[in-house]
Design an enzyme around this catalytic site. Sequence first.
Site, PDB file in Angstrom:
ATOM      1  N   HIS A  22       1.011  -1.239   0.349  1.00 52.15           N
ATOM      2  CA  HIS A  22      -0.043   0.178  -0.232  1.00 52.15           C
ATOM      3  C   HIS A  22       0.755   0.779   0.329  1.00 52.15           C
ATOM      4  O   HIS A  22       1.446   1.320   1.021  1.00 52.15           O
ATOM      5  CB  HIS A  22      -1.089   0.273   0.908  1.00 52.15           C
ATOM      6  CG  HIS A  22      -1.386   1.219   1.390  1.00 52.15           C
ATOM      7  ND1 HIS A  22      -2.479   1.921   2.549  1.00 52.15           N
ATOM      8  CD2 HIS A  22      -2.524   1.622   0.065  1.00 52.15           C
ATOM      9  CE1 HIS A  22      -2.697   3.448   1.771  1.00 52.15           C
ATOM     10  NE2 HIS A  22      -2.652   2.637   1.273  1.00 52.15           N
ATOM     11  N   ASP A  66      -5.086   3.765  -4.525  1.00 53.18           N
ATOM     12  CA  ASP A  66      -5.105   4.134  -3.410  1.00 53.18           C
ATOM     13  C   ASP A  66      -6.325   4.753  -3.352  1.00 53.18           C
ATOM     14  O   ASP A  66      -6.616   5.606  -4.033  1.00 53.18           O
ATOM     15  CB  ASP A  66      -3.855   5.310  -3.420  1.00 53.18           C
ATOM     16  CG  ASP A  66      -3.415   5.143  -1.980  1.00 53.18           C
ATOM     17  OD1 ASP A  66      -4.641   4.484  -0.559  1.00 53.18           O
ATOM     18  OD2 ASP A  66      -2.606   5.819  -0.818  1.00 53.18           O
ATOM     19  N   TYR A 116      10.010  13.413 -13.141  1.00 57.39           N
ATOM     20  CA  TYR A 116      11.169  12.451 -12.190  1.00 57.39           C
ATOM     21  C   TYR A 116      11.899  12.088 -11.546  1.00 57.39           C
ATOM     22  O   TYR A 116      11.819  11.343 -11.170  1.00 57.39           O
ATOM     23  CB  TYR A 116      12.683  13.288 -13.634  1.00 57.39           C
ATOM     24  CG  TYR A 116      12.508  13.688 -15.244  1.00 57.39           C
ATOM     25  CD1 TYR A 116      11.121  12.101 -16.191  1.00 57.39           C
ATOM     26  CD2 TYR A 116      12.707  14.115 -16.036  1.00 57.39           C
ATOM     27  CE1 TYR A 116      11.225  12.015 -17.752  1.00 57.39           C
ATOM     28  CE2 TYR A 116      12.402  14.474 -16.975  1.00 57.39           C
ATOM     29  CZ  TYR A 116      11.648  13.704 -17.976  1.00 57.39           C
ATOM     30  OH  TYR A 116      12.084  13.392 -19.541  1.00 57.39           O
TER      31      TYR A 116
END
Length: 147
Positions: A22, A66, A116
């Site tokens: 998670h 999530d 990035y």
Amino acid sequence: MLKGIPAILSPELLKVLCEMGHGDRIVIGDGNFPSESMGKDCKVIRCDGHSGCDLLDAILTVFPLDTYTEKPVSLMELVPGDTVKTPIWDEYKKIIAKHDNRGADTVGFIERFSFYEEAKKAYAIVATGEMALYANVMLQKGVVIPE
């Protein structure tokens, strides 16, 4: 072989998806994404020849987003002044809506260089052959709820 698992999910990718917990994140990088240099400290899975849409759809078949995070899906936003068209974002949103009833509400945007930096902290990066520009997507794993 397994039943009910999309064939595009290789044993290596399935293993990584199972290992993730998670809150862990995975990046699906387009063909221009610097997967190897961004992935020096994480797992890089090569899926050359496969599209971002096909991989996103297959991953979301087994991967919950999530629910404790407002935007568990992140796209790399356009660089200011860039006039590139991004129709793949609409395709991604359709795929997400197929797997998560929050649909496009799960999607946020991260500035290119911040994306990035976040990608460097991901659990894994999937390198695809996707030719669309700005087709990079980061997913945050949710909790698997027993049925």
